[in-house]
Design a protein around this motif. Structure first.
Motif, PDB file in Angstrom:
ATOM      1  N   ASN A  68       0.847  -1.186   0.000  1.00 11.24           N
ATOM      2  CA  ASN A  68       0.000   0.000   0.000  1.00 11.24           C
ATOM      3  C   ASN A  68       0.884   1.238   0.000  1.00 11.24           C
ATOM      4  N   ILE A  69       0.689   2.101  -0.983  1.00  8.16           N
ATOM      5  CA  ILE A  69       1.483   3.321  -1.064  1.00  8.16           C
ATOM      6  C   ILE A  69       0.577   4.522  -1.284  1.00  8.16           C
ATOM      7  N   THR A  70       1.053   5.662  -0.872  1.00  7.05           N
ATOM      8  CA  THR A  70       0.453   6.938  -1.240  1.00  7.05           C
ATOM      9  C   THR A  70       1.445   7.656  -2.138  1.00  7.05           C
ATOM     10  N   MET A  71       1.049   7.846  -3.391  1.00  8.47           N
ATOM     11  CA  MET A  71       1.940   8.458  -4.382  1.00  8.47           C
ATOM     12  C   MET A  71       1.487   9.890  -4.652  1.00  8.47           C
ATOM     13  N   ASN A  72       2.438  10.802  -4.552  1.00  9.53           N
ATOM     14  CA  ASN A  72       2.153  12.228  -4.734  1.00  9.53           C
ATOM     15  C   ASN A  72       2.848  12.738  -5.992  1.00  9.53           C
ATOM     16  N   ILE A  73       2.097  13.405  -6.832  1.00  8.87           N
ATOM     17  CA  ILE A  73       2.631  13.945  -8.078  1.00  8.87           C
ATOM     18  C   ILE A  73       2.625  15.467  -8.010  1.00  8.87           C
ATOM     19  N   ASP A  74       3.786  16.058  -8.183  1.00 11.04           N
ATOM     20  CA  ASP A  74       3.913  17.514  -8.199  1.00 11.04           C
ATOM     21  C   ASP A  74       3.838  17.988  -9.642  1.00 11.04           C
ATOM     22  N   TYR A  75       2.712  18.593 -10.015  1.00 15.52           N
ATOM     23  CA  TYR A  75       2.505  19.029 -11.393  1.00 15.52           C
ATOM     24  C   TYR A  75       3.515  20.081 -11.833  1.00 15.52           C
ATOM     25  N   ARG A  76       4.066  20.793 -10.891  1.00 19.56           N
ATOM     26  CA  ARG A  76       4.972  21.886 -11.253  1.00 19.56           C
ATOM     27  C   ARG A  76       6.266  21.382 -11.877  1.00 19.56           C
ATOM     28  N   LYS A  77       6.566  20.118 -11.719  1.00 21.56           N
ATOM     29  CA  LYS A  77       7.801  19.562 -12.283  1.00 21.56           C
ATOM     30  C   LYS A  77       7.668  19.231 -13.763  1.00 21.56           C
ATOM     31  N   TYR A  78       6.443  19.310 -14.298  1.00 19.91           N
ATOM     32  CA  TYR A  78       6.196  18.896 -15.682  1.00 19.91           C
ATOM     33  C   TYR A  78       5.965  20.107 -16.574  1.00 19.91           C
ATOM     34  N   ARG A  79       6.253  19.934 -17.838  1.00 21.96           N
ATOM     35  CA  ARG A  79       6.033  21.014 -18.797  1.00 21.96           C
ATOM     36  C   ARG A  79       4.547  21.374 -18.844  1.00 21.96           C
ATOM     37  N   ARG A  80       4.262  22.630 -19.000  1.00 21.59           N
ATOM     38  CA  ARG A  80       2.874  23.087 -18.991  1.00 21.59           C
ATOM     39  C   ARG A  80       2.044  22.390 -20.059  1.00 21.59           C
ATOM     40  N   GLU A  81       2.603  22.275 -21.251  1.00 22.93           N
ATOM     41  CA  GLU A  81       1.829  21.720 -22.360  1.00 22.93           C
ATOM     42  C   GLU A  81       1.605  20.211 -22.215  1.00 22.93           C
ATOM     43  N   GLU A  82       2.326  19.548 -21.286  1.00 25.75           N
ATOM     44  CA  GLU A  82       2.197  18.107 -21.118  1.00 25.75           C
ATOM     45  C   GLU A  82       1.422  17.712 -19.870  1.00 25.75           C
ATOM     46  N   ARG A  83       1.135  18.663 -19.001  1.00 24.59           N
ATOM     47  CA  ARG A  83       0.472  18.328 -17.743  1.00 24.59           C
ATOM     48  C   ARG A  83      -0.904  17.707 -17.972  1.00 24.59           C
ATOM     49  N   LYS A  84      -1.596  18.111 -19.018  1.00 27.75           N
ATOM     50  CA  LYS A  84      -2.951  17.608 -19.257  1.00 27.75           C
ATOM     51  C   LYS A  84      -2.963  16.133 -19.631  1.00 27.75           C
ATOM     52  N   TYR A  85      -1.808  15.552 -19.956  1.00 23.81           N
ATOM     53  CA  TYR A  85      -1.737  14.137 -20.311  1.00 23.81           C
ATOM     54  C   TYR A  85      -1.247  13.266 -19.154  1.00 23.81           C
ATOM     55  N   LEU A  86      -0.855  13.881 -18.059  1.00 22.29           N
ATOM     56  CA  LEU A  86      -0.201  13.153 -16.979  1.00 22.29           C
ATOM     57  C   LEU A  86      -1.134  12.117 -16.335  1.00 22.29           C
ATOM     58  N   LYS A  87      -2.385  12.489 -16.069  1.00 26.59           N
ATOM     59  CA  LYS A  87      -3.306  11.550 -15.431  1.00 26.59           C
ATOM     60  C   LYS A  87      -3.600  10.363 -16.347  1.00 26.59           C
ATOM     61  N   ASP A  88      -3.718  10.620 -17.643  1.00 27.91           N
ATOM     62  CA  ASP A  88      -3.944   9.517 -18.576  1.00 27.91           C
ATOM     63  C   ASP A  88      -2.753   8.570 -18.593  1.00 27.91           C
ATOM     64  N   PHE A  89      -1.562   9.127 -18.536  1.00 30.31           N
ATOM     65  CA  PHE A  89      -0.342   8.306 -18.482  1.00 30.31           C
ATOM     66  C   PHE A  89      -0.353   7.423 -17.232  1.00 30.31           C
ATOM     67  N   ILE A  90      -0.721   7.985 -16.103  1.00 28.38           N
ATOM     68  CA  ILE A  90      -0.763   7.224 -14.850  1.00 28.38           C
ATOM     69  C   ILE A  90      -1.816   6.125 -14.929  1.00 28.38           C
ATOM     70  N   LYS A  91      -3.004   6.465 -15.437  1.00 34.04           N
ATOM     71  CA  LYS A  91      -4.076   5.477 -15.529  1.00 34.04           C
ATOM     72  C   LYS A  91      -3.693   4.314 -16.449  1.00 34.04           C
ATOM     73  N   MET A  92      -3.051   4.625 -17.565  1.00 36.69           N
ATOM     74  CA  MET A  92      -2.663   3.574 -18.505  1.00 36.69           C
ATOM     75  C   MET A  92      -1.683   2.589 -17.877  1.00 36.69           C
ATOM     76  N   ASN A  93      -0.818   3.068 -17.004  1.00 38.54           N
ATOM     77  CA  ASN A  93       0.160   2.190 -16.368  1.00 38.54           C
ATOM     78  C   ASN A  93      -0.416   1.438 -15.175  1.00 38.54           C
ATOM     79  N   LEU A  94      -1.331   2.064 -14.435  1.00 37.45           N
ATOM     80  CA  LEU A  94      -1.902   1.395 -13.271  1.00 37.45           C
ATOM     81  C   LEU A  94      -2.846   0.260 -13.663  1.00 37.45           C
ATOM     82  N   ILE A  95      -3.474   0.351 -14.813  1.00 33.01           N
ATOM     83  CA  ILE A  95      -4.453  -0.663 -15.206  1.00 33.01           C
ATOM     84  C   ILE A  95      -3.784  -1.921 -15.752  1.00 33.01           C
ATOM     85  N   LYS A  96      -2.494  -1.844 -16.063  1.00 36.91           N
ATOM     86  CA  LYS A  96      -1.782  -2.986 -16.636  1.00 36.91           C
ATOM     87  C   LYS A  96      -0.987  -3.728 -15.555  1.00 36.91           C
TER      88      LYS A  96
END
Length: 361
Positions: A68-96
């Protein structure tokens, strides 16, 4: 006087990656809890102290593990134009289902895992995203990674989209105007092929590299590749090699060391040379293959038996009627020194290779 440099040695297990999600800093995990049970049951004595326990083997067997983990993502570390894809990237990896990677005692470990539960606690958005995730480690063991098959690709937070085809398409406009032509087919499993060089293997880089993980957004993406390992290291990937001391001898005998913590039957055997109904013995456990063989015999951990007469000849299945199980078909390898004996080899040099999948918990 002995002194421990705590900055260089950390006994706590660090979780560094699941699929393509790289945990690139210590701040990404605010809570970690790993639990696992043994399968040993007890039955209380009615008229006596304590309980009866029927141990099935020298070591206890383990259940699946829960992380069991609590994972924290700091959006400020990512490029502005790519932040909108970050949650989709996480979901795609967690479901596999995939490999979960960790570092412990200067060793890199991995385990097969899948996400059994995930929640996203609600909080006012302040540049951070949090997930509570439960992983099931269904094998119940951790594998001590093979340094020839493990490759470390330098990773930065900004690289998370490198192997994913995220794009913004305006469906209300003419496709001829807004759609981009796909020019690069880059699935995750093939994306880093050009990065998998011999110099990036753990075997070459060395264990000192573990200090460079989770370094404030700079880390490594771990890739496991058996084909590249054979391309770079050839017969070394077959495992421990033991040969006859003299061509005229009929027996191959020797010892090899294993750092496995749990006894393991995940053992691949490879015989090369000329044999007449060879008897293979590891740690006192014997099997025999009836027949004459000149070439390569492979005994897989999955129970497969294969034989090839030479480098230009394909492997063919050995008839199971030729197999005589003298003790037990599964070879067991334990921590420390292990003994190997192969008899009935005549007139030519002969060798045995033993590849051990070393495991811990």
């Amino acid at each position: 006087m002995f002194s421990l440099n705590c900055e260089k040695y950390n006994p706590v297990r660090r979780y560094v990656q699941f699929n393509d999600i790289v945990i690139d800093s210590f701040d990404m995990l605010s809570s970690v809890d790993y639990s696992q049970n043994t399968k040993t049951d007890t039955e209380e004595y009615s008229f006596g102290h304590g309980s009866y326990v029927d141990f099935k083997s020298p070591q206890q067997f383990l259940t699946e593990g829960d992380l069991n983990i609590t994972m924290n993502i700091d959006y400020r570390k990512y490029r502005r134009e790519e932040r909108k894809y970050l949650k989709d990237f996480i979901k795609m990896n967690l479901i596999k289902p995939g490999r979960l990677w960790a570092i412990e005692d200067n060793k890199i470990l991995w385990a097969y895992a899948y996400v059994s539960e995930v929640s996203e606690p609600f909080s006012e958005f302040k540049g951070n995203l949090s997930y509570d995730i439960t992983f099931k480690l269904y094998e119940g063991v951790w594998h001590i990674t093979d340094p020839m098959k493990t490759y470390l690709v330098p990773y930065s937070t900004c690289d998370f989209m490198e192997c994913y085809d995220f794009r913004e398409i305006e469906p209300c406009q003419d496709c001829c105007i807004s759609c981009k032509k796909i020019t690069d087919d880059c699935p995750s499993c093939l994306c880093h092929c050009e990065d998998l060089e011999k110099e990036n293997s753990l075997c070459v880089v060395g264990k000192k590299v573990v200090d460079d993980f989770m370094n404030c957004g700079e880390s490594y993406l771990l890739v496991y590749d058996c084909n590249r390992a054979y391309e770079f290291f050839q017969e070394k990937t077959y495992g421990h090699k033991i040969c006859k001391n003299d061509v005229c001898l009929t027996t191959v005998a020797g010892q090899f060391y294993s750092s496995t913590i749990l006894d393991t039957s995940n053992v691949d055997i490879r015989l090369e040379g000329k044999f007449q109904s060879p008897i293979i013995e590891i740690n006192g456990n014997k099997i025999q293959l009836m027949g004459d063989y000149e070439g390569t015999i492979i005994i897989g951990k999955d129970g497969s038996l294969k034989y090839s007469k030479g480098a230009c000849c394909p492997f063919e299945d050995i008839d199971l009627d030729n197999l005589i199980i003298i003790d037990d078909f599964e070879f067991q390898v334990h921590h420390g020194m292990n003994s190997v004996i192969v008899t009935n080899s005549c007139c030519e040099m002969a060798c045995i290779y033993i590849y051990v999948d070393e495991i811990t918990y």
